[in-house]
Design a protein around this motif. Sequence first.
Motif, PDB file in Angstrom:
ATOM      1  N   ARG A  62      20.313 -52.291-101.124  1.00 58.94           N
ATOM      2  CA  ARG A  62      19.386 -51.322-101.707  1.00 58.94           C
ATOM      3  C   ARG A  62      17.934 -51.666-101.415  1.00 58.94           C
ATOM      4  NH1 ARG A  62      19.061 -51.065-108.107  1.00 58.94           N
ATOM      5  NH2 ARG A  62      17.191 -49.913-107.503  1.00 58.94           N
ATOM      6  N   ASP A  63      17.635 -52.917-101.002  1.00 66.76           N
ATOM      7  CA  ASP A  63      16.248 -53.234-100.663  1.00 66.76           C
ATOM      8  C   ASP A  63      15.884 -52.531 -99.368  1.00 66.76           C
ATOM      9  OD1 ASP A  63      18.190 -55.101 -99.700  1.00 66.76           O
ATOM     10  OD2 ASP A  63      16.588 -56.413 -98.980  1.00 66.76           O
ATOM     11  N   ALA A  64      14.678 -52.008 -99.319  1.00 70.31           N
ATOM     12  CA  ALA A  64      14.291 -51.066 -98.262  1.00 70.31           C
ATOM     13  C   ALA A  64      14.145 -51.713 -96.892  1.00 70.31           C
ATOM     14  CB  ALA A  64      12.975 -50.378 -98.647  1.00 70.31           C
ATOM     15  N   HIS A  65      13.798 -52.984 -96.819  1.00 72.23           N
ATOM     16  CA  HIS A  65      13.511 -53.613 -95.528  1.00 72.23           C
ATOM     17  C   HIS A  65      14.247 -54.942 -95.392  1.00 72.23           C
ATOM     18  CE1 HIS A  65      10.393 -50.608 -94.887  1.00 72.23           C
ATOM     19  NE2 HIS A  65       9.924 -50.894 -96.084  1.00 72.23           N
ATOM     20  N   ALA A 697      19.748 -55.379-121.855  1.00 71.92           N
ATOM     21  CA  ALA A 697      20.043 -54.199-122.656  1.00 71.92           C
ATOM     22  C   ALA A 697      20.898 -53.223-121.837  1.00 71.92           C
ATOM     23  CB  ALA A 697      18.752 -53.517-123.087  1.00 71.92           C
ATOM     24  N   PRO A 698      22.092 -52.874-122.298  1.00 68.15           N
ATOM     25  CA  PRO A 698      22.937 -51.946-121.525  1.00 68.15           C
ATOM     26  C   PRO A 698      22.277 -50.584-121.318  1.00 68.15           C
ATOM     27  CG  PRO A 698      24.216 -53.037-123.240  1.00 68.15           C
ATOM     28  CD  PRO A 698      22.784 -53.371-123.506  1.00 68.15           C
ATOM     29  N   GLU A 699      21.340 -50.220-122.196  1.00 71.40           N
ATOM     30  CA  GLU A 699      20.694 -48.909-122.089  1.00 71.40           C
ATOM     31  C   GLU A 699      19.617 -48.860-121.015  1.00 71.40           C
ATOM     32  OE1 GLU A 699      22.211 -49.439-126.265  1.00 71.40           O
ATOM     33  OE2 GLU A 699      20.984 -50.638-124.897  1.00 71.40           O
ATOM     34  N   LEU A 700      19.319 -49.981-120.376  1.00 66.28           N
ATOM     35  CA  LEU A 700      18.183 -50.022-119.452  1.00 66.28           C
ATOM     36  C   LEU A 700      18.260 -48.964-118.351  1.00 66.28           C
ATOM     37  CD1 LEU A 700      15.548 -51.592-119.127  1.00 66.28           C
ATOM     38  CD2 LEU A 700      16.734 -53.154-117.584  1.00 66.28           C
ATOM     39  N   PRO A 701      19.414 -48.716-117.723  1.00 65.11           N
ATOM     40  CA  PRO A 701      19.461 -47.649-116.721  1.00 65.11           C
ATOM     41  C   PRO A 701      19.094 -46.277-117.297  1.00 65.11           C
ATOM     42  CG  PRO A 701      21.396 -49.044-116.545  1.00 65.11           C
ATOM     43  CD  PRO A 701      20.696 -49.440-117.805  1.00 65.11           C
ATOM     44  N   GLY A 717       7.626 -56.284-109.487  1.00 67.54           N
ATOM     45  CA  GLY A 717       7.555 -57.723-109.286  1.00 67.54           C
ATOM     46  C   GLY A 717       8.254 -58.482-110.389  1.00 67.54           C
ATOM     47  N   GLY A 718       7.837 -59.753-110.578  1.00 67.44           N
ATOM     48  CA  GLY A 718       8.437 -60.578-111.608  1.00 67.44           C
ATOM     49  C   GLY A 718       9.723 -61.233-111.162  1.00 67.44           C
ATOM     50  N   PHE A 719      10.589 -61.531-112.114  1.00 68.80           N
ATOM     51  CA  PHE A 719      11.809 -62.280-111.848  1.00 68.80           C
ATOM     52  C   PHE A 719      12.717 -61.509-110.896  1.00 68.80           C
ATOM     53  CE2 PHE A 719      16.085 -63.858-113.304  1.00 68.80           C
ATOM     54  CZ  PHE A 719      15.950 -65.116-112.748  1.00 68.80           C
ATOM     55  N   SER A 720      13.591 -62.253-110.220  1.00 65.38           N
ATOM     56  CA  SER A 720      14.400 -61.668-109.150  1.00 65.38           C
ATOM     57  C   SER A 720      15.267 -60.519-109.632  1.00 65.38           C
ATOM     58  CB  SER A 720      15.272 -62.747-108.506  1.00 65.38           C
ATOM     59  OG  SER A 720      16.150 -63.331-109.459  1.00 65.38           O
ATOM     60  N   TRP A 721      15.875 -60.625-110.832  1.00 64.38           N
ATOM     61  CA  TRP A 721      16.749 -59.534-111.278  1.00 64.38           C
ATOM     62  C   TRP A 721      15.992 -58.228-111.350  1.00 64.38           C
ATOM     63  CZ3 TRP A 721      17.503 -55.584-114.525  1.00 64.38           C
ATOM     64  CH2 TRP A 721      18.795 -55.071-114.638  1.00 64.38           C
ATOM     65  N   GLN A 723      13.387 -57.268-109.638  1.00 59.16           N
ATOM     66  CA  GLN A 723      13.086 -56.759-108.299  1.00 59.16           C
ATOM     67  C   GLN A 723      14.323 -56.241-107.591  1.00 59.16           C
ATOM     68  OE1 GLN A 723      10.163 -58.744-105.874  1.00 59.16           O
ATOM     69  NE2 GLN A 723       9.734 -60.257-107.463  1.00 59.16           N
ATOM     70  N   GLU A 724      15.462 -56.808-107.903  1.00 61.01           N
ATOM     71  CA  GLU A 724      16.683 -56.443-107.188  1.00 61.01           C
ATOM     72  C   GLU A 724      17.425 -55.275-107.810  1.00 61.01           C
ATOM     73  OE1 GLU A 724      18.892 -60.074-106.917  1.00 61.01           O
ATOM     74  OE2 GLU A 724      17.314 -61.067-105.741  1.00 61.01           O
ATOM     75  N   HIS A 725      17.157 -54.986-109.110  1.00 59.76           N
ATOM     76  CA  HIS A 725      17.976 -53.979-109.789  1.00 59.76           C
ATOM     77  C   HIS A 725      17.180 -52.840-110.410  1.00 59.76           C
ATOM     78  CE1 HIS A 725      21.715 -56.305-109.402  1.00 59.76           C
ATOM     79  NE2 HIS A 725      20.963 -57.377-109.621  1.00 59.76           N
ATOM     80  N   LEU A 726      15.866 -52.941-110.466  1.00 58.06           N
ATOM     81  CA  LEU A 726      15.063 -51.848-111.000  1.00 58.06           C
ATOM     82  C   LEU A 726      14.361 -51.121-109.862  1.00 58.06           C
ATOM     83  CD1 LEU A 726      13.511 -53.296-114.281  1.00 58.06           C
ATOM     84  CD2 LEU A 726      15.660 -52.067-113.951  1.00 58.06           C
ATOM     85  N   ASP A 727      13.810 -49.960-110.215  1.00 61.00           N
ATOM     86  CA  ASP A 727      13.280 -49.068-109.190  1.00 61.00           C
ATOM     87  C   ASP A 727      11.856 -49.424-108.753  1.00 61.00           C
ATOM     88  OD1 ASP A 727      13.831 -46.870-107.520  1.00 61.00           O
ATOM     89  OD2 ASP A 727      12.579 -45.568-108.755  1.00 61.00           O
TER      90      ASP A 727
END
Length: 998
Positions: A62-65, A697-701, A717-721, A723-727
């Motif tokens: 899912r990462d663009a590059h 939090a399960p409601e985050l999506p 930015g911030g912690f890896s999770w 950056q890897e799972h949010l938009d």
Amino acid sequence: MHKRFGYCLLTLAALGVVGCLRAEIQPVPLHWNADRFGNHRYTVQVDKPAAAVRAVLPWHRRDAHPDQVATIVVGPNGNVVDNVARVHIDQVSGELVFEAKEAGVYAIYYQPYITNGRSNYPTVTYLAPRDTADAAWLKSSGANDPKREAKLPQAKLLAYQAVDDFDAYTDMERTAAPQDVKALLAANPDTPWLLFPETREYPVRMFDQIPERWAQRGAGGGFADSALRGEYLSYQVGAWAARRAIQNVQVSFSNLKGPDGAIISASAFTCFNLGGTDYTGKTFVAHVNIPQGRVQPLWMGLDIPATTKPGIYRGSVTLSADGVPAQAIPLAITVGSGEAVAHGDDNPFKLTRLRWLNSTLAQDNNLVKPFTAITVQGSKLGILGRDITLARNGFPAQIDSHFDERMTGFGKTPLQLLAAPMQLLVKDAGGTHALSSSTVPNVQIDGPARVHWQIAGAAGPLQSIVDASLEADGTLTYSVVLTATKPIALNDIRLEIPLRNDAAQYELGLGRTGDHAPADFSWRWNVQNNQDGAWIGAVNGGLEFHLRDEHYRRPLNTNFYHDQPLVMPTSWDNQGQGGVTFKRNGARYLVTAFSGPRTMSAGQVLHYDIVMRVTPFKMIHPAEHFAERYFHAYGDLDTIKAQGANVVNIHHATPINPWINYPFLEPAKMRAYVEAAHQRGMEVKIYDTIRELSDRAPELPVLESLGQEIISTGPGGGFSWLQEHLDGDYIAAWHVPENRDAAVVDAGQSRWHNYYIEGLNWLARNIGIDGLYLDDVAYDRITMKRVRKVLQASRPHPLIDLHSANQFNPRDGYINSALLYMELFPYIDRLWFGEEFDYQHTSPSYWLTEISGIPYGLMGEMLQGGGNPWRGMLFGMTNRLPWTGGDPRELWKLWDNFGIEQADMIGWWVHDTPVQTRRDDVLATSYVRKGKTLIALASWATDETRVNLHIDWKMLGIKPGSAKLVAPAIDGFQSAATFKPGDTIPVEPGKGWLLILQ
């Protein structure tokens, strides 16, 4: 760890064969260091050593590059393989050639990163590709020759693995291949958007690309799921604006028809993205537009009545938009025979709690203890300890405070705050015109805790409408609408608050820390500063005010002010021409809020909003304060009790409350701890606030799907999770490295407050928590009132304490913590101010107004460096166990030996305090019991001083001839000493004494 819906373990028996098993990620045989290798890898099998082996990884990233991010190959021996060639890297797959000196399982890590910055605010940077291969090996391997490379032995793809189950990419995060997207569009020609119904187990996680799951399944189709009677069923429809932007999305529902003519009404459905009930209790409509290429999840909820007959219920949900044909999605909901407990809320992962977003729980005008019903006698309004008399313009003509200086009762003569009525003035070429009305305020009662009034009038060339209200805690809210009847040039529009001199003793706010009120002071608006008001007053009577307009939005606070600063009020700021002045003049202390010259066109409207609060809000209760001994950490309850504490604050990042501001994932552990505390006569409070929200939090999506309503917009930015799972549109907040908990910043005003209130209600009823520890909250008094109400409804002795770091700094916009949170003070029990507060180099007036809470009806404790125990005792303050820098246990023992809970606390600020030093730099507070008094002395002098005590023996009820003055030995505080009442007592700089006079 708890199971996350939609996690996918990819097991690949052979290249190109992908099986997706609905299961948790199993523990990997080889644990790895995420800070070195990242969170994701594929494992491959090499059957025998080879100079070069080919591996193809179907990662669908899912990462663009991905071509700009490194890959690391690690051999069976745990060593990094240097000879690696990246043949081809794109979002769908990666092809590598690497040297395999031995047979076995190789791990290929594909998003390695490095972490910098503070551990609690990390900066994670993904490593760029680096050429480590030997030139001779590259030439001999054939990696750069397609014909030779195709003939190389191929590593067998075993599995995708993540560092843990939570970090694993879900089905909904495997991007569709371009050819699959092309086929999907070809199958749906000329369709502006494509719709994909999904169960709650597969929340949409990508917003700028579609998942492989959708491309392979195809668009449209029906939605089927099952639920129990009484359950709240959440689901979603993903809308992809495939060919053009989609405007004004609308959703409608049909009735669901079941067996034997049974019906579930369409009114039982909700679409959370299209509006609901805001945190103030008002309904609102949200407009959803989808830019071309973007995915918009539309989250729905179905509130299935508990009386529903079991069976299959069929109906439809229809989506439409401007210029787009409506599409109906068939629904088939199987309702089981069992009945859900509390709508299914005991399992957060079922997302039944989404309905909490629109809750109006505790949204009423009922009273909160200790406040009393507002009395209305004509223009005189009575609240707890205070009276407000209204002038004809609707503003206060007089404010009386009945609190005495001890803050433990009411005095015989009220303290009058105003020297004259407040006025809103308009100045033009014709002179100065006061806002006036031909009628007196007609006060309407909304409930025991709120009244309101409206007055129409004029101020010279401007027509006026004043909407105002008073609440039982002392909050006055004004919305003044001024309308020009013709084009007009104005010199000024200003508010004058003429305070009495004796009431205007102290001041804080508008860029000044707490101190004596200045004789002459001027302030101007500046968006760099979180400043729109001040507090001015005496200990037993004061006025807080804030200047706003109709566009006011609560700024972010605590490290994040500049991410969402004050919206400058158009009326008061007037493009930098507005400001505030203080001027002491004779018997008056005049506060003038001016806005400067401007022109108005005919019909133009300006909103001059004002929020005021009359302090103190309530009495202090020293006996209760001294009886409640805080242990601020998770620990063994017997050990805590043995140390003398009886109230335990449970932080996040603890076994029973692991995730920041989401205390719902270890309910059994938390309940057991709370029950064990209650058996020992102790109370337990938990860390839970709204400022940031854990990624757990399960409601985050769902919250992501609401745009910036709940998750504040930001640079990501911030912690890896994160950056890897949010938009990417968020502000990274607190991170706990020990359990990899990362948070994002919440908006200061949103429906998440409704969820929060329902969550506290659930915790109080189901877990039995005794209250809250609030750590720099982001919400306002509306939510704070509701917090107090739900805790009072379920708990016999709810306790709420508030901690703040000192926010008077450029990062936080030079806002006084006391002023920032003063609107919450009526509903909390104790302060802990706090980190970065200076207890050594600040004045007694600063301690009184900025730290102690006493002028507002609160008491508190110290934190930074253990505080100053001698000065603290002037205000009834110690520090907390087990924090370093101070240990209150010896003082607690003295309190118990003396019986401080039975004493009357008479502070140094009381004009007739029975023990005085008659110095400004060495002060005394008395704790008076029958026949004996505990005297707290503390020095602000720069050198050692010697003081004599001036004692009102009659007031203390002690005969001077037989009196003794003893300083008991207190470890870490003072050595034992004995004085005669008339002796000169030496006091070291920055220290003091605790003396027992009896």
